[in-house]
Design a protein around this motif. Structure first.
Motif, PDB file in Angstrom:
ATOM      1  N   THR A   1      63.751   4.625  80.322  1.00 12.34           N
ATOM      2  CA  THR A   1      64.180   3.240  80.232  1.00 12.34           C
ATOM      3  C   THR A   1      65.659   3.140  80.564  1.00 12.34           C
ATOM      4  O   THR A   1      66.488   3.706  79.852  1.00 12.34           O
ATOM      5  CB  THR A   1      63.938   2.689  78.815  1.00 12.34           C
ATOM      6  OG1 THR A   1      62.558   2.840  78.488  1.00 12.34           O
ATOM      7  CG2 THR A   1      64.330   1.218  78.741  1.00 12.34           C
TER       8      THR A   1
ATOM      9  N   PRO B   1      69.445   1.864  80.723  1.00  6.75           N
ATOM     10  CA  PRO B   1      70.232   1.099  79.756  1.00  6.75           C
ATOM     11  C   PRO B   1      70.501  -0.311  80.259  1.00  6.75           C
ATOM     12  O   PRO B   1      70.480  -0.572  81.461  1.00  6.75           O
ATOM     13  CB  PRO B   1      71.533   1.903  79.652  1.00  6.75           C
ATOM     14  CG  PRO B   1      71.638   2.604  80.972  1.00  6.75           C
ATOM     15  CD  PRO B   1      70.232   2.922  81.383  1.00  6.75           C
ATOM     16  N   ASP B   2      70.727  -1.223  79.335  1.00  6.33           N
ATOM     17  CA  ASP B   2      71.149  -2.565  79.728  1.00  6.33           C
ATOM     18  C   ASP B   2      72.440  -2.470  80.522  1.00  6.33           C
ATOM     19  O   ASP B   2      73.263  -1.577  80.291  1.00  6.33           O
ATOM     20  CB  ASP B   2      71.375  -3.437  78.490  1.00  6.33           C
ATOM     21  CG  ASP B   2      70.072  -3.760  77.767  1.00  6.33           C
ATOM     22  OD1 ASP B   2      69.006  -3.750  78.416  1.00  6.33           O
ATOM     23  OD2 ASP B   2      70.129  -4.020  76.549  1.00  6.33           O
ATOM     24  N   PHE B   3      72.642  -3.429  81.411  1.00  6.00           N
ATOM     25  CA  PHE B   3      73.841  -3.375  82.246  1.00  6.00           C
ATOM     26  C   PHE B   3      75.108  -3.500  81.412  1.00  6.00           C
ATOM     27  O   PHE B   3      76.118  -2.852  81.702  1.00  6.00           O
ATOM     28  CB  PHE B   3      73.797  -4.482  83.308  1.00  6.00           C
ATOM     29  CG  PHE B   3      74.967  -4.437  84.253  1.00  6.00           C
ATOM     30  CD1 PHE B   3      75.213  -3.306  85.028  1.00  6.00           C
ATOM     31  CD2 PHE B   3      75.826  -5.515  84.367  1.00  6.00           C
ATOM     32  CE1 PHE B   3      76.292  -3.255  85.901  1.00  6.00           C
ATOM     33  CE2 PHE B   3      76.908  -5.474  85.242  1.00  6.00           C
ATOM     34  CZ  PHE B   3      77.143  -4.339  86.009  1.00  6.00           C
ATOM     35  N   SER B   4      75.072  -4.289  80.354  1.00  2.00           N
ATOM     36  CA  SER B   4      76.261  -4.428  79.501  1.00  2.00           C
ATOM     37  C   SER B   4      76.631  -3.093  78.875  1.00  2.00           C
ATOM     38  O   SER B   4      77.821  -2.775  78.725  1.00  2.00           O
ATOM     39  CB  SER B   4      76.013  -5.480  78.414  1.00  2.00           C
ATOM     40  OG  SER B   4      74.902  -5.126  77.608  1.00  2.00           O
TER      41      SER B   4
ATOM     42  N   ARG C   1      77.927 -11.208  71.936  1.00  6.23           N
ATOM     43  CA  ARG C   1      76.517 -10.866  72.171  1.00  6.23           C
ATOM     44  C   ARG C   1      75.946 -11.723  73.296  1.00  6.23           C
ATOM     45  O   ARG C   1      75.220 -11.221  74.170  1.00  6.23           O
ATOM     46  CB  ARG C   1      75.698 -11.046  70.886  1.00  6.23           C
ATOM     47  CG  ARG C   1      75.936  -9.969  69.839  1.00  6.23           C
ATOM     48  CD  ARG C   1      74.870 -10.003  68.764  1.00  6.23           C
ATOM     49  NE  ARG C   1      74.874 -11.251  68.007  1.00  6.23           N
ATOM     50  CZ  ARG C   1      75.609 -11.458  66.916  1.00  6.23           C
ATOM     51  NH1 ARG C   1      76.417 -10.497  66.457  1.00  6.23           N
ATOM     52  NH2 ARG C   1      75.554 -12.611  66.275  1.00  6.23           N
TER      53      ARG C   1
ATOM     54  N   ARG D   1      77.312 -10.488  76.628  1.00  4.38           N
ATOM     55  CA  ARG D   1      76.642  -9.264  77.089  1.00  4.38           C
ATOM     56  C   ARG D   1      75.246  -9.565  77.606  1.00  4.38           C
ATOM     57  O   ARG D   1      74.763  -8.916  78.538  1.00  4.38           O
ATOM     58  CB  ARG D   1      76.616  -8.232  75.963  1.00  4.38           C
ATOM     59  CG  ARG D   1      78.005  -7.723  75.583  1.00  4.38           C
ATOM     60  CD  ARG D   1      77.957  -6.582  74.583  1.00  4.38           C
ATOM     61  NE  ARG D   1      79.300  -6.153  74.244  1.00  4.38           N
ATOM     62  CZ  ARG D   1      79.915  -6.424  73.101  1.00  4.38           C
ATOM     63  NH1 ARG D   1      79.292  -7.128  72.160  1.00  4.38           N
ATOM     64  NH2 ARG D   1      81.149  -5.998  72.872  1.00  4.38           N
ATOM     65  N   ALA D   2      74.590 -10.559  77.015  1.00  3.73           N
ATOM     66  CA  ALA D   2      73.274 -10.962  77.522  1.00  3.73           C
ATOM     67  C   ALA D   2      73.398 -11.536  78.935  1.00  3.73           C
ATOM     68  O   ALA D   2      72.515 -11.320  79.778  1.00  3.73           O
ATOM     69  CB  ALA D   2      72.640 -11.988  76.581  1.00  3.73           C
TER      70      ALA D   2
ATOM     71  N   ASP E   1      73.585  -8.648  81.220  1.00  4.26           N
ATOM     72  CA  ASP E   1      72.275  -8.023  81.398  1.00  4.26           C
ATOM     73  C   ASP E   1      71.386  -8.835  82.335  1.00  4.26           C
ATOM     74  O   ASP E   1      70.505  -8.279  82.996  1.00  4.26           O
ATOM     75  CB  ASP E   1      71.580  -7.863  80.041  1.00  4.26           C
ATOM     76  CG  ASP E   1      72.287  -6.873  79.135  1.00  4.26           C
ATOM     77  OD1 ASP E   1      73.011  -5.997  79.658  1.00  4.26           O
ATOM     78  OD2 ASP E   1      72.139  -6.991  77.905  1.00  4.26           O
ATOM     79  N   ALA E   2      71.645 -10.139  82.406  1.00  2.00           N
ATOM     80  CA  ALA E   2      70.806 -11.023  83.223  1.00  2.00           C
ATOM     81  C   ALA E   2      71.385 -11.283  84.614  1.00  2.00           C
ATOM     82  O   ALA E   2      70.870 -12.126  85.347  1.00  2.00           O
ATOM     83  CB  ALA E   2      70.618 -12.358  82.492  1.00  2.00           C
TER      84      ALA E   2
ATOM     85  N   LYS F   1      75.251  -3.873  91.185  1.00  2.00           N
ATOM     86  CA  LYS F   1      75.719  -3.586  89.830  1.00  2.00           C
ATOM     87  C   LYS F   1      76.630  -2.358  89.812  1.00  2.00           C
ATOM     88  O   LYS F   1      77.621  -2.321  89.083  1.00  2.00           O
ATOM     89  CB  LYS F   1      74.528  -3.382  88.894  1.00  2.00           C
ATOM     90  CG  LYS F   1      73.790  -4.675  88.563  1.00  2.00           C
ATOM     91  CD  LYS F   1      72.617  -4.435  87.630  1.00  2.00           C
ATOM     92  CE  LYS F   1      71.923  -5.740  87.278  1.00  2.00           C
ATOM     93  NZ  LYS F   1      70.751  -5.535  86.390  1.00  2.00           N
TER      94      LYS F   1
END
Length: 232
Positions: A15, A17-20, A187, A190-191, A194-195, A203
């Protein structure tokens, strides 16, 4: 036979990691270098005078002039637009601080010039605002999330060392009156990272620009350090 725990640990690597999280981890070394510069360490240690703090604040004025000067053109951009948030804008607070730091003089802009490193930093931000929204986001992230986090340490030091009123003139740059809950705002920010509607290659370019942003910031600290050295 591997245990269930070890099997779970192994598959977790599939999986991404999130981009943030990726951008924070990838730029950690450059971030640490900027934080630990001799100028910033000495200023946060209360070992420099208010003149050093004033000169640093002047550099911020040029940097945020470029950052917020590009914002209007990017409001509707699919990549950078969601990050253009009025509650983050710092220029009005910076200008109030600088009037206070210059003994109430409204003409503090006259003759004020950026350090060469600051000029290069601001020019890069302005260029990205015109030509590459993803790169602009990298600088937006390094500046504003830093202000909401580590910037509060600078505010506390300034209040204690030079006697500024708590969250008053001289440190208003670090006071985000329009953000009721900084933790929740970070938060949400950071979302948004991630989007981002970008592919993996884009990225990676943004991560590289984030590293470059910290390097440009470190260069400003280095030049400030040559101007404000502790006496032997």
């Amino acid at each position: 036979m591997p245990s269930a725990a070890s099997h779970s640990q192994d598959t977790s690597h599939d999986t991404p990691p999130d981009f943030s999280a990726l951008i924070r981890t990838a730029s950690h070394e450059q971030h640490t270098e900027a934080e630990n510069s001799s100028f910033m360490s000495e200023m946060l240690g209360g070992r420099l005078g208010v003149a050093a703090y004033t000169r640093y604040t002047e550099q911020l004025w040029f940097i945020y002039g470029a950052l917020e000067g590009a914002a209007d053109k990017l409001t509707h951009d699919p990549v950078a637009g969601p990050f253009v948030r009025g509650e983050l804008f710092r220029l009005p607070a910076l200008e109030r601080d600088l009037t206070h730091l210059h003994a109430g003089r409204a003409d503090w802009r006259e003759g004020l010039t950026p350090l060469p490193a600051t000029a290069a930093y601001a020019a890069r931000i302005a260029e990205l605002g015109r030509e590459w929204p993803g790169g602009y986001v990298a600088h937006h992230y390094t500046r504003y999330l830093g202000d909401l986090s580590g910037g509060q340490i600078i505010r506390g030091t300034a209040e204690k060392t030079w006697g500024f009123a708590r969250k008053g003139d001289g440190v208003r740059f670090y006071v985000f009156d329009a953000i009721d809950n900084p933790a929740a705002f970070k938060r949400e920010y950071r979302a948004l990272l991630d989007a981002l509607p970008c592919d993996e290659l884009e990225k990676r370019r943004i991560v590289d620009e984030c590293k470059h942003a910290f390097a440009l910031n470190t260069a400003v600290f280095r030049e400030l350090g040559t101007q404000f050295r502790l006496s032997a």
